[in-house]
Design a protein around this motif. Structure first.
Motif, PDB file in Angstrom:
ATOM      1  N   ALA A   1       6.193  68.245  22.414  1.00 45.28           N
ATOM      2  CA  ALA A   1       4.877  68.555  22.981  1.00 45.28           C
ATOM      3  C   ALA A   1       3.994  69.227  21.937  1.00 45.28           C
ATOM      4  CB  ALA A   1       5.031  69.447  24.206  1.00 45.28           C
ATOM      5  N   ILE A   2       4.564  70.179  21.198  1.00 46.44           N
ATOM      6  CA  ILE A   2       3.769  70.881  20.186  1.00 46.44           C
ATOM      7  C   ILE A   2       3.309  69.895  19.124  1.00 46.44           C
ATOM      8  CG2 ILE A   2       3.873  72.556  18.307  1.00 46.44           C
ATOM      9  CD1 ILE A   2       5.639  74.274  20.030  1.00 46.44           C
ATOM     10  N   TYR A   3       4.228  69.050  18.691  1.00 46.26           N
ATOM     11  CA  TYR A   3       3.827  68.114  17.640  1.00 46.26           C
ATOM     12  C   TYR A   3       2.715  67.196  18.131  1.00 46.26           C
ATOM     13  CZ  TYR A   3       3.680  64.503  14.210  1.00 46.26           C
ATOM     14  OH  TYR A   3       3.212  63.625  13.274  1.00 46.26           O
ATOM     15  N   LEU A   4       2.922  66.614  19.308  1.00 46.48           N
ATOM     16  CA  LEU A   4       1.927  65.657  19.811  1.00 46.48           C
ATOM     17  C   LEU A   4       0.590  66.338  20.072  1.00 46.48           C
ATOM     18  CD1 LEU A   4       3.960  63.465  22.298  1.00 46.48           C
ATOM     19  CD2 LEU A   4       3.015  62.804  20.094  1.00 46.48           C
ATOM     20  N   GLU A   5       0.655  67.558  20.587  1.00 49.92           N
ATOM     21  CA  GLU A   5      -0.581  68.212  21.011  1.00 49.92           C
ATOM     22  C   GLU A   5      -1.323  68.850  19.836  1.00 49.92           C
ATOM     23  OE1 GLU A   5      -3.195  68.396  23.587  1.00 49.92           O
ATOM     24  OE2 GLU A   5      -1.279  67.567  24.188  1.00 49.92           O
ATOM     25  N   GLU A   6      -0.568  69.428  18.892  1.00 48.89           N
ATOM     26  CA  GLU A   6      -1.222  70.252  17.880  1.00 48.89           C
ATOM     27  C   GLU A   6      -1.270  69.608  16.499  1.00 48.89           C
ATOM     28  OE1 GLU A   6      -2.422  73.323  18.676  1.00 48.89           O
ATOM     29  OE2 GLU A   6      -1.741  73.173  20.751  1.00 48.89           O
TER      30      GLU A   6
ATOM     31  N   ILE B   1       0.410  55.154  22.076  1.00 43.72           N
ATOM     32  CA  ILE B   1       1.539  54.380  22.596  1.00 43.72           C
ATOM     33  C   ILE B   1       2.677  55.313  23.007  1.00 43.72           C
ATOM     34  CG2 ILE B   1       3.370  52.760  21.948  1.00 43.72           C
ATOM     35  CD1 ILE B   1       1.287  51.318  20.236  1.00 43.72           C
ATOM     36  N   ILE B   2       2.943  56.297  22.135  1.00 46.09           N
ATOM     37  CA  ILE B   2       4.010  57.247  22.453  1.00 46.09           C
ATOM     38  C   ILE B   2       3.699  57.979  23.750  1.00 46.09           C
ATOM     39  CG2 ILE B   2       5.093  59.399  21.706  1.00 46.09           C
ATOM     40  CD1 ILE B   2       4.850  58.368  18.844  1.00 46.09           C
ATOM     41  N   GLU B   3       2.447  58.395  23.889  1.00 44.65           N
ATOM     42  CA  GLU B   3       2.064  59.147  25.084  1.00 44.65           C
ATOM     43  C   GLU B   3       2.264  58.304  26.347  1.00 44.65           C
ATOM     44  OE1 GLU B   3      -1.638  61.046  24.760  1.00 44.65           O
ATOM     45  OE2 GLU B   3      -1.643  61.715  26.845  1.00 44.65           O
ATOM     46  N   VAL B   4       1.800  57.056  26.284  1.00 45.76           N
ATOM     47  CA  VAL B   4       1.937  56.170  27.444  1.00 45.76           C
ATOM     48  C   VAL B   4       3.411  55.999  27.797  1.00 45.76           C
ATOM     49  CG1 VAL B   4       1.682  53.790  28.208  1.00 45.76           C
ATOM     50  CG2 VAL B   4      -0.211  54.935  27.080  1.00 45.76           C
ATOM     51  N   ASN B   5       4.233  55.850  26.760  1.00 41.42           N
ATOM     52  CA  ASN B   5       5.647  55.638  27.008  1.00 41.42           C
ATOM     53  C   ASN B   5       6.334  56.856  27.605  1.00 41.42           C
ATOM     54  OD1 ASN B   5       6.446  52.938  26.403  1.00 41.42           O
ATOM     55  ND2 ASN B   5       5.660  53.351  24.361  1.00 41.42           N
ATOM     56  N   ILE B   6       5.923  58.029  27.140  1.00 45.73           N
ATOM     57  CA  ILE B   6       6.511  59.245  27.724  1.00 45.73           C
ATOM     58  C   ILE B   6       6.151  59.329  29.198  1.00 45.73           C
ATOM     59  CG2 ILE B   6       6.352  61.751  27.737  1.00 45.73           C
ATOM     60  CD1 ILE B   6       6.118  61.616  24.696  1.00 45.73           C
ATOM     61  N   ASN B   7       4.882  59.037  29.505  1.00 47.38           N
ATOM     62  CA  ASN B   7       4.484  59.073  30.910  1.00 47.38           C
ATOM     63  C   ASN B   7       5.257  58.046  31.725  1.00 47.38           C
ATOM     64  OD1 ASN B   7       2.739  61.058  30.237  1.00 47.38           O
ATOM     65  ND2 ASN B   7       0.918  59.759  30.217  1.00 47.38           N
TER      66      ASN B   7
END
Ligand SMILES: Nc1ncnc2c1ncn2[C@@H]1O[C@H](COP(=O)(O)OP(=O)(O)OP(=O)(O)O)[C@@H](O)[C@H]1O
Ligand SMILES: [Mg+2]
Lengths: 444, 290
Positions: free
Chosen positions: A248-253, A263-269
């Motif tokens: 989460a920290i890496y993706l967000e910050e 793509i990564i975000e969609v897949n996590i969801n």
């Protein structure tokens, strides 16, 4: 404020003042309707809350009523003579011989001593049922701990068998004709005699918390599955919390906002919405078949449940990180903190309560999960309490599922009792989360 | 709204471009009026353009910031004051779509050059934001954070000294000396802003940038901060963005007037306010538009 804006507002006022009287009228007229709407909304809210609370109350009360007896166990007082002949023991028996000795025979003898009139085979059999099959294990443990007991007569409290304890708790309807009853008239006479002699006693059921599963309801305990759950959840927490928070920290910050991160975000969801049994299949294919990890083991269960909880924690952690006001980041950056320092000194502590909430939701889900664990063999009948991550184990919800399937009266109680334990663990977990959250919030 | 001085630019401000594009209007504004350069500048901005994605927000600005001087930046909303200010300590780096071209130097060294570290730069060029933004920690921790971060103190006593001195310089020490362990966020808005200034001073920066530091404050708190700015001038170079002409006149020695991302006029504050040379400057400071 500068004079320009002053000037513009002073110009804007005159047309508005002419509107005022009109507006007042309109507002006044609509007031009644607006308040009525508000009242109605509040009413609906109260109704909804009352309804859900009463459902919850019904659920908890019914489970408690059904489950409470399982926390009590009835014991029968017996003078058991442990002579070597009955026990089938030779001279100087070793531990193995002691383990295999015929304790049942000794128990049967002592029962017959209490009722010397019982002679017929059928009657004897009925009498033997008074003591649970598990009684012999109690004796076994006693003798193995102290072999000098052999040859002596000892006074012990042994667990009562399922039918007798059902009768003693009033679960057996004596108005039913004898033929249709599991507990016969002669048994009733005997047990009433014992009761009059103060030889029957109900005590707190320690067995329930100190033993693993068993075929006998009196001897079945929750400890095995409770430990299984704890071990599994430990693996889940240790794996999913750091990985999810770091992700989460890496993706967000830190991650650049580009197609890949999208793509990564969609897949996590999407992962968060995948049915849990699919994770079970994945675990079976990868961890067991490919990596050859043991079946039914908490480590595999934990791995599978981590896969399942990761997206939940990642999503809530990202939301929590996002909700930290940008002004705090600006302040820290402006003082010369590096990005990593901004995150670890300010953003993460502020996001922690939210992250913990998400983690607890994920862990609670994991605690209640059955389907994926069935796939990796955590549904086996396991008597031993697991001590290591690779020991075969089962978990609380699976145990409940198994017990719910069994016909004995004792298991019906046990099912409800196990649900109570499961709910208790959940409440404890939530309480810890609340405490942790408090602690982090206290630091402003 | 007073319409007698309608300049084409006026419409644009309300985001209703007429036939002219921003670029054309900016071109029509001509060169910056007044002295953009000073002797011995602390920071120097040369030919800087700033883009947000494709949209240009700053057009070829040249400006010097001198030691021991307060320079105020004024101009209508959206004219790029904050954008330029944020370029000076590379806070714009945090906006991915923001692109800066041109040269900005601190003590003659390009701050956008490869070997300048933005973290080091921000320790030397401090910033106070429009909205007070103390950390949700104690007052002490708020001020101690910077020095600790940069290892400015040798021991705890040193740190205590730095904290007390910074709070004193920011004129807030007397008010908070008995409650240094209270949350910084428990202070009033004006106190919070002075706490933020103390926090910035504690890092001993060389330049202090302030973006409308008083916009959320009452006149008394504002007066205190203005006094403070005047005192800080002795040791620092200060750039302040403000919407209050009176404030610009009170605290600054030089004033820069921006319009639509272009530096229109710059000069001594006295001259700008009494004798503006560009028509737009005059319109703005006499309150004909804004
Ligand atoms: N993060 C951003 N992304 C895109 N455009 C931006 C961003 N920040 C500012 N802008 C644009 O850049 C221009 C200048 O903005 P800036 O914030 O510098 O104005 P300002 O002079 O500080 O205004 P104000 O006095 O209202 O604070 C504006 O047109 C604005 O829309
Ligand atoms: Mg601004």
């Amino acid at each position: 404020m500068n004079n320009d804006s002053l000037e513009s507002t002073s110009e804007a006022i005159p047309p508005e003042t002419t509107m005022v009287s009109d507006t007042t009228e309109k507002v006044r007229k609509s007031l009644g309707r607006r308040y009525a709407r508000e009242k109605r909304f509040k009413l609906f809210g109260v109704i909804a809350i009352t309804a859900s609370l009463s459902f919850l109350a019904v659920l908890i009360i019914s489970i408690t009523i059904r489950g409470l007896p399982a926390f009590k166990q009835t014991f029968l007082n017996l003078d058991v003579t442990l002579d070597a002949d009955t026990l089938d023991l030779g001279e100087n028996p070793d531990q193995d011989a002691l383990r295999k000795a015929n304790y049942n025979g000794a128990i049967k003898n002592s029962l017959l001593e209490l009722f010397p009139d019982v002679k017929k085979r059928k009657e004897k059999k009925a009498l033997y049922k008074f003591v649970s099959n598990g009684g012999q294990y109690d004796l076994q443990a006693k003798v193995m701990a102290d072999p000098t007991l052999i040859g002596q007569t000892i006074n012990v409290w042994l667990p009562v068998g399922d039918d007798a304890s059902g009768y003693l708790r009033g679960h057996i309807d004596t108005s039913v004709p004898e033929k249709k009853r599991r507990f016969k008239n002669n048994q009733i006479t005997w047990i009433e005699e014992l009761r009059a002699d103060n030889k029957v006693q109900t005590k707190f059921n320690r067995t329930f918390f100190s033993r693993g599963d068993s075929r006998e309801p009196e001897m079945a305990g929750i400890k095995g599955s409770l430990f299984g759950s704890i071990l599994t959840l430990m693996v889940t927490l240790v794996l999913s919390f750091p990985i999810a928070v770091a992700t989460a920290i890496y993706l967000e910050e830190f991650a650049p906002k580009n197609r890949w991160t999208d793509i990564i975000e969609v897949n996590i969801n999407n992962l968060a919405a995948v049915p849990s049994i699919v994770f079970g299949l994945l675990g079976l294919a990868i961890f067991i078949n490919f990596f050859n990890l043991p079946r039914s083991a908490p480590i595999v269960g934990g791995l599978v449940l981590s896969l399942m909880t990761l997206p939940t924690i990642i999503i809530s952690a990202r939301a929590a990180l996002k909700s930290v006001p940008p002004s705090i980041r600006d302040a820290a950056l402006g003082l010369g903190a590096s990005n990593l320092q901004v995150v670890f000194h300010h953003v993460l502590p502020l996001a922690m309560p939210g992250i913990l909430t998400g983690t607890i939701i994920g862990m609670a889900q994991a605690l209640g999960e059955t389907a994926p664990l069935l796939m990796i063999g955590m549904v086996a009948f396991i008597v031993d309490v697991p001590n290591a991550l690779t020991d075969p184990a089962t978990v609380l919800p699976v145990q409940i599922f198994q017990w719910a399937d069994l016909p004995e009266k004792g298991f019906v109680e046990k099912t409800s009792a196990a649900i109570m334990v499961l709910l208790g663990v959940l409440i404890a977990m939530n309480a810890i989360a609340v405490l942790l959250r408090r602690k982090f919030e206290r630091k402003w | 709204m007073n319409k007698e001085n309608t300049v084409p630019a006026l419409d644009l401000e309300q985001d209703t471009p007429t036939e002219q594009t921003i670029e054309e209007i900016v071109a029509s504004l001509g060169d910056t009026v007044g002295q953009t350069r000073v002797d011995n500048p602390k920071m120097s901005v040369s030919n800087v353009d700033v883009f947000y994605a494709d949209k240009q927000a700053i057009f070829g600005v040249d400006l010097d910031i001198a030691n021991n001087e307060v320079i105020s930046m004024i101009g209508p909303s959206g004219c790029g004051k904050s954008t330029l200010l944020r370029c000076l300590n590379r806070m714009n780096d945090t906006i991915p779509i923001c692109r800066v071209t041109g040269d900005i130097t601190l003590d003659g060294e390009g701050i956008y050059s490869k070997d300048t570290d933005p973290v080091l730069l921000r320790a030397r060029v401090g910033m106070v934001f429009q909205k007070p933004n103390p950390f949700p920690k104690s007052i002490y921790e708020n001020v101690a954070y910077g020095p600790r971060l940069h290892g400015l103190n040798r021991n705890r006593a040193d740190l205590d000294d730095i904290v007390v001195n910074s709070l004193r310089k920011a004129g807030i020490y007397e008010e908070v000396k008995n409650r240094l362990d209270d949350a910084g966020t428990s202070l009033s808005g004006g106190q919070q802003q002075r706490l933020c200034i103390a926090r910035t001073i504690a890092c001993s920066p060389e330049v202090i940038l302030m973006d409308e530091p008083c916009s959320a404050l009452d006149p008394i708190a504002t007066a205190k901060i203005e006094e403070l700015i005047d005192e800080l001038r002795e040791n620092y170079a200060i750039a302040i963005v403000t919407h209050s002409m009176q404030q610009a006149a009170r605290v600054s020695q030089r004033t820069a007037y921006f319009h639509l991302g272009k530096l229109v006029e710059v000069g001594d504050t006295d001259t700008i306010f009494t004798n503006p040379r560009h028509e737009l400057t005059e319109n703005y400071i006499t309150g004909r538009f804004g």
